[in-house]
Enzyme design. Structure first.
Site, PDB file in Angstrom:
ATOM      1  N   ARG A  57       1.364  -0.817   0.096  1.00  0.00           N
ATOM      2  CA  ARG A  57       0.023   0.155   0.036  1.00  0.00           C
ATOM      3  C   ARG A  57       0.927   1.236   0.063  1.00  0.00           C
ATOM      4  O   ARG A  57       0.759   1.937  -0.213  1.00  0.00           O
ATOM      5  CB  ARG A  57      -0.955  -0.021   1.270  1.00  0.00           C
ATOM      6  CG  ARG A  57      -1.752   0.943   1.009  1.00  0.00           C
ATOM      7  CD  ARG A  57      -3.331   0.930   2.778  1.00  0.00           C
ATOM      8  NE  ARG A  57      -3.812   1.177   2.186  1.00  0.00           N
ATOM      9  CZ  ARG A  57      -4.365   2.524   3.502  1.00  0.00           C
ATOM     10  NH1 ARG A  57      -3.053   2.861   4.286  1.00  0.00           N
ATOM     11  NH2 ARG A  57      -4.783   3.660   3.953  1.00  0.00           N
ATOM     12  N   HIS A  61       0.033   4.119  -2.723  1.00  0.00           N
ATOM     13  CA  HIS A  61       0.423   5.411  -2.176  1.00  0.00           C
ATOM     14  C   HIS A  61       1.521   6.568  -2.680  1.00  0.00           C
ATOM     15  O   HIS A  61       1.446   7.928  -2.715  1.00  0.00           O
ATOM     16  CB  HIS A  61       0.379   5.297  -0.719  1.00  0.00           C
ATOM     17  CG  HIS A  61      -1.541   5.314  -0.609  1.00  0.00           C
ATOM     18  ND1 HIS A  61      -2.217   5.575   0.411  1.00  0.00           N
ATOM     19  CD2 HIS A  61      -2.197   3.967  -1.116  1.00  0.00           C
ATOM     20  CE1 HIS A  61      -3.556   5.108   1.216  1.00  0.00           C
ATOM     21  NE2 HIS A  61      -3.695   3.687  -0.094  1.00  0.00           N
ATOM     22  N   ASN A  89      -3.635   8.285   4.718  1.00  0.00           N
ATOM     23  CA  ASN A  89      -2.723   7.959   4.857  1.00  0.00           C
ATOM     24  C   ASN A  89      -2.728   8.192   6.692  1.00  0.00           C
ATOM     25  O   ASN A  89      -2.608   7.251   7.874  1.00  0.00           O
ATOM     26  CB  ASN A  89      -0.912   8.407   4.734  1.00  0.00           C
ATOM     27  CG  ASN A  89      -1.249   8.423   2.993  1.00  0.00           C
ATOM     28  OD1 ASN A  89      -1.048   7.451   2.762  1.00  0.00           O
ATOM     29  ND2 ASN A  89      -1.012   9.001   2.406  1.00  0.00           N
ATOM     30  N   HIS A 189      -6.215  -5.815  -2.308  1.00  0.00           N
ATOM     31  CA  HIS A 189      -7.284  -6.532  -2.357  1.00  0.00           C
ATOM     32  C   HIS A 189      -6.993  -8.024  -1.394  1.00  0.00           C
ATOM     33  O   HIS A 189      -8.419  -7.723  -0.256  1.00  0.00           O
ATOM     34  CB  HIS A 189      -8.763  -5.358  -1.702  1.00  0.00           C
ATOM     35  CG  HIS A 189      -7.896  -3.896  -1.637  1.00  0.00           C
ATOM     36  ND1 HIS A 189      -9.668  -3.042  -1.387  1.00  0.00           N
ATOM     37  CD2 HIS A 189      -7.673  -3.322  -1.283  1.00  0.00           C
ATOM     38  CE1 HIS A 189      -8.948  -1.863  -1.321  1.00  0.00           C
ATOM     39  NE2 HIS A 189      -6.659  -1.990  -1.295  1.00  0.00           N
TER      40      HIS A 189
END
Length: 314
Positions: A57, A61, A89, A189
Site C-alpha cells: 500500500r 500511495h 494515510n 485487496h
C-alpha cells in the site's frame, strides 16, 4: 534531411534509454541491494503477515501522488506538509519502520547511500506480494527521491474507499492507468485489512451486499464507535489469491470501491476472468505494478538519494 532526422532519432533514443528505469540499475552499483531488501521484507512479513499488505500500500500511495518518488515517507517539518497526514494515510499508512530498517541495511551493505527510498518502496512491494504467495516481476529501478511532499495533493489524488466505478476509472485515468489496471491493482485487496470507518456505510446501508456478510461485519463494526476496528478485505487476508474477486461476484466486497468493480458495469467481465483464471490475474497484476511504478519517476540529476527516508538531505 533524412540523415539529420535519423541522427535526432538516435539521440532521442539514447536520451530515453539513459533516463528510463531498468531492472538492472543496481547490478554494478550494488549487486547485493535487492537480496538485502528481500531479506528484510521476508523477516517483517514472517513476523506479521499483515505487514505485506501495508508495504504494498505504501508504494501505491506514493506513486499516486506526483509519481513514485518516496514523497510519502517524508515526516512533517516546517517545509514539508507531510502526506502521512492526508485523509487516506493518517492513522492507517504503516510499515515506515520496516522501510527505515531496509534503508539502514542496504546502505550498510552498499557502503554508502546509493539506493533511493523510492526504489526501496517499489522492491518491497514486489517482495511483499511474493512473500504472501503472489506473483513476481522485474522491478524497474533508478528512481530518485523527491525533496517535497503534498498533503493537499494526496487528499485530491488518492482513490477513496467510497468511490463509485466512474470515479475510480477517472482517478486511475488521471495516472495514465486504464480499466484493466484498475481491476488488477484493486486485486491487491486480496491481502490486508480495512478499518471500520471505511466500510461502515456499506454494511449498514448498501443494497448490493450479501445480507449474511453485512451481519457478519456488523459484529465488529458498530454503528457508532470502533472506527479503527479491523476486518479482512477478503477471507484469506494473508494469502495472495483470487478470493477477492470471488467475493465481488457474491456481493461480499468490503469497501464500496471494491464492490463497484462488479455490479453491471464495464469491469464485470474482467472480475469474472480473474476469478476463474488466477494466472491471468497474476500476469495482469505484475504488468500493472510495473506500469504504476513508472508514474513520473525522478531520474538522472532530478531529486536526490535520501540518507534518511524521512527527511530531505541538507
Amino acid at each position: 534531411m533524412g540523415s539529420r532526422v535519423l541522427q535526432l532519432l538516435v539521440l532521442w533514443s539514447l536520451a530515453t534509454t539513459a533516463f528510463s528505469l531498468s531492472p538492472y540499475y543496481y547490478k554494478n552499483i550494488c549487486p547485493q541491494a535487492l537480496p538485502t531488501i528481500r531479506k528484510v521484507v521476508e523477516a517483517a512479513v514472517y513476523k506479521e503477515r499483515r505487514m505485506g499488505a501495508s508495504l504494498l500500500r505504501l508504494h501505491f500511495h506514493d506513486c499516486f501522488v506526483n509519481g513514485c518518488d518516496a514523497s510519502l515517507l517524508l515526516d512533517p517539518s516546517p517545509t514539508i506538509d507531510s502526506e502521512k497526514n492526508s485523509l487516506a494515510n493518517r492513522n492507517s499508512a504503516r510499515g515506515f519502520e520496516v522501510i527505515d530498517a531496509i534503508k539502514a541495511e542496504v546502505d550498510k551493505i552498499c557502503g554508502r547511500p546509493v539506493v533511493s527510498c523510492a526504489d526501496i518502496l517499489a522492491v518491497a512491494a514486489r517482495d511483499s506480494v511474493v512473500a504472501l504467495g503472489g506473483p513476481s516481476w522485474k522491478v524497474r529501478l533508478g528512481r530518485r527521491d523527491s525533496t517535497t511532499a503534498s498533503r493537499t495533493q494526496a487528499d485530491t489524488d488518492l482513490p477513496a474507499p467510497f468511490m463509485d466505478l466512474p470515479a475510480l476509472i477517472n482517478n486511475f485515468k488521471n495516472q495514465g492507468l486504464n480499466e484493466r489496471d484498475l481491476v488488477a491493482l484493486s486485486g491487491a485487496h486480496t491481502i490486508g485489512f480495512a478499518q471500520c470507518f471505511t466500510f461502515r456505510n456499506r454494511i449498514y446501508n448498501a443494497t448490493n451486499i450479501d445480507p449474511a456478510f453485512a451481519i457478519e461485519r456488523r459484529a465488529t463494526c458498530p454503528l457508532t464507535g470502533g472506527n479503527s476496528n479491523l476486518a479482512p478485505l477478503d477471507p484469506t487476508p494473508a494469502h495472495f489469491d483470487t478470493a477477492y474477486f470471488n467475493n465481488l461476484v457474491n456481493q461480499r466486497g468490503l469497501l464500496i470501491s471494491d464492490q463497484a468493480l462488479f455490479g453491471g458495469g464495464t469491469t464485470d467481465e474482467l472480475v469474472n476472468t480473474y476469478k476463474l483464471y488466477p494466472h491471468v490475474f497474476w500476469n495482469d497484476f505484475a504488468h500493472s505494478m510495473i506500469k504504476m511504478g513508472n508514474i513520473k519517476p525522478l531520474t538522472a540529476d532530478q531529486g536526490q538519494i535520501r540518507v534518511n527516508c524521512r527527511i530531505v538531505n541538507n
